[in-house]
Design an enzyme around this catalytic site. Sequence first.
Site, PDB file in Angstrom:
ATOM      1  N   GLU A  59       0.820  -1.222   0.000  1.00  0.00           N
ATOM      2  CA  GLU A  59       0.000   0.000   0.000  1.00  0.00           C
ATOM      3  C   GLU A  59       0.848   1.263   0.000  1.00  0.00           C
ATOM      4  O   GLU A  59       0.741   2.125   0.882  1.00  0.00           O
ATOM      5  CB  GLU A  59      -0.970  -0.023   1.196  1.00  0.00           C
ATOM      6  N   GLU A  69      -5.511  -8.256  -1.295  1.00  0.00           N
ATOM      7  CA  GLU A  69      -6.229  -8.108  -0.021  1.00  0.00           C
ATOM      8  C   GLU A  69      -7.682  -7.818  -0.338  1.00  0.00           C
ATOM      9  O   GLU A  69      -7.982  -7.038  -1.240  1.00  0.00           O
ATOM     10  CB  GLU A  69      -5.690  -6.939   0.814  1.00  0.00           C
TER      11      GLU A  69
HETATM   12  C1  BG6 Z   1      -4.466  -2.885   4.602  1.00  0.00           C
HETATM   13  C2  BG6 Z   1      -3.156  -3.392   5.077  1.00  0.00           C
HETATM   14  O1  BG6 Z   1      -4.457  -1.544   4.878  1.00  0.00           O
HETATM   15  O2  BG6 Z   1      -5.644  -3.344   5.191  1.00  0.00           O
HETATM   16  C3  BG6 Z   1      -3.214  -4.493   6.110  1.00  0.00           C
HETATM   17  O3  BG6 Z   1      -2.276  -3.714   4.044  1.00  0.00           O
HETATM   18  C4  BG6 Z   1      -4.409  -4.274   6.997  1.00  0.00           C
HETATM   19  O4  BG6 Z   1      -1.992  -4.484   6.804  1.00  0.00           O
HETATM   20  C5  BG6 Z   1      -5.660  -4.383   6.145  1.00  0.00           C
HETATM   21  O5  BG6 Z   1      -4.475  -5.126   8.079  1.00  0.00           O
HETATM   22  C6  BG6 Z   1      -6.957  -4.286   6.903  1.00  0.00           C
HETATM   23  O6  BG6 Z   1      -6.967  -3.164   7.714  1.00  0.00           O
HETATM   24  P1  BG6 Z   1      -7.281  -3.250   9.259  1.00  0.00           P
HETATM   25  O7  BG6 Z   1      -7.058  -1.883   9.777  1.00  0.00           O
HETATM   26  O8  BG6 Z   1      -8.690  -3.701   9.369  1.00  0.00           O
HETATM   27  O9  BG6 Z   1      -6.317  -4.246   9.803  1.00  0.00           O
END
Ligand code: BG6
Length: 485
Positions: free
Chosen positions: A196, A382
Site C-alpha cells: 500500500e 487483499e
Molecule cells: C491494509 C493493510 O491496509 O488493510 C493491512 O495492508 C491491513 O496491513 C488491512 O491489516 C486491513 O486493515 P485493518 O485496519 O482492518 O487491519
Amino acid sequence: MPFPKNFLWGGATAANQYEGGYLEGGRGLATSDAIKGGDKDHPRKYTVKTKEGEILELPREASLPEGAVGYIIPGIYYPSHQAVDFYHHYKEDIALFAEMGMNSFRFSMSWSRVIPDGMEKVNEEGLAFYDAVVDECLKYGIEPIVTIAHFDVPMYLADNFDGWHSRKLIDYFLHFAEVLFEHFKGRVHYWMTFNEINILRSWMQLGIHDVSPQVRYQAAHHTFVASAKAVLRGHEIDPENKIGMMVAYAPVYPLTCRPDDVMKSIEQMRLKEFFIDVQVKGYYPNYQLNRYERNGVKIEMEDNDLDLIAKGTVDYIGFSYYMSSTASADPNAEKTGGNQMASGKNPYLEASRWGWQIDPMGLRISLCQMYERYHIPLMIVENGLGALDTVEEDGSVHDSYRINYMRDHIKAMKDAIELDGVELWGYQPWGHIDLVSAGTGEMRKRYGFIFVDRYDDGTGDFSRRKKDSFYYMQKVYKSNGEVLD
Ligand code: BG6
C-alpha cells in the site's frame, strides 16, 4: 471457465500482524514493535522516548519530537509482539491453508528479522525461518508471494536515519531485496516491493519523525527509486521473477452528477493513481508535479532518479480492495470509516462495524478502471470483511456474513474476467487466518476463515479452529471458482 487453470487462490498476511516472535531468532526491533493496540474510537499509540528521556504516547498520525526514538515500555501489551504466533505455528497453519485448497500464500518477510539493524549484516537464523516457511509452502504446492516491506521499518533506521526521509534507505532496502532475491531464487517467483505504497504516511510505516507532506512525499520519492532499483535487480537475478507494486485501491464515485463532485472524484482518485502512474508508466504525472508546486513541496532528486523510475516499472499491480468511497465539493458531506482515513459516505451501501462500505460491484469497477488504464496483469492481494465473531459452545464459528461478503466479491471478480476481459492473476483475501488489525491493533476485528484463540487483553492459547467460511472457501478454491453458491 472464467478462472484460468493456474489462477492463484490464496490468503494474505503481514509479518508484524501475524508472525510474533519479536525477540526470537536474533530479530532486531522494528517500528511496528512500539505501537500499542487501540480500537474503533481510540487510535493506536506509539511509545517513544524523547532526547530528554521523557516517555510519550503519541497517536499514530502524529509527528515525533526531533531525536525521539522508539521505546518499548516493559510489562505492557503490544499486539505485534506475539501477534498470533505464526513463528511457532507455521507448520500447522500452512497445513490448514493446503487443506483449504490454497495454491498460493502472500506474506511479508520482516526486514529486521533478516537484517536486524536494516543495514548490512544478515541474520542467518532469521533467513532460516523464512526458508522453513517457503519450503513448507512448496511441500504442499503453495506458491509463496512475498511482500518485501509491509508497514515496518527496522527501528535502527528510524532512530538513526529518520527512516525513508533519508536517501540512504534506498541502498539499505536494495541490499535487503537482493538478499531475498538471491536466497529464494527458484523458490519464490512473485514479489511486491512496498505494501500500500499510497497510504504510507506514519512513523510506523516509514520511520519518519515529521509527517508533513514535504517529508512524506520526499520519502515517497525514495520508495519509488528503491522499488525501481529492486525491480531491475530482481529481474537480473532471476528473469523468472514477477515483481509487482501494491496499492490500496478504492474507487471514488462522485456523490452526485454535479460536475464539481465529478472533478473532486477525479482529484481523489489521483491520490492512488499517482503511485500507480509512477510505478507502472514510469514517470511523475503533471497533475502531481503541479500539486507539489501549489503546495510548496520540493522533491530533491538525483540526476538519474527519473531514468531509474522509467526503467524499473513493475510486472503487475497488486492491490487491496475493501470498499469504495464518494467525493463531494461540499466539505460538510457525510463521512464514514475507512482504511487508515475517513471516506465519503454512499447512501446506497451498507458498511461494516468499522464503517468500511461494502461494495462488491466496486471491485469489478476497480478491476476495469485499472486494467483499462494500465494494461498490465492485476492481482487482488487483499480483500475481506473485518467483523466480530462468536465461538459457540461446541467450538464452531457461524460467520455467514463473511461467506456472503466473499461470495459477492468473488462473483464480481468473475464478471470482471468473463465479461470485461480483465487479466487477473490471483485472489489473496486478507487475514484468511485471524491476525492483528493494522488500523486499530485489535484482535476482535477478525477477517479470518480460521479463528485464532487470541484476545485484546493478551489472553488466549493461540489454538486454531475452522470457521464456517473455511468450508465455503474450500469449496470455491477446490472447484477453481466454479462452485460459488
Ligand atoms: C491494509 C493493510 O491496509 O488493510 C493491512 O495492508 C491491513 O496491513 C488491512 O491489516 C486491513 O486493515 P485493518 O485496519 O482492518 O487491519
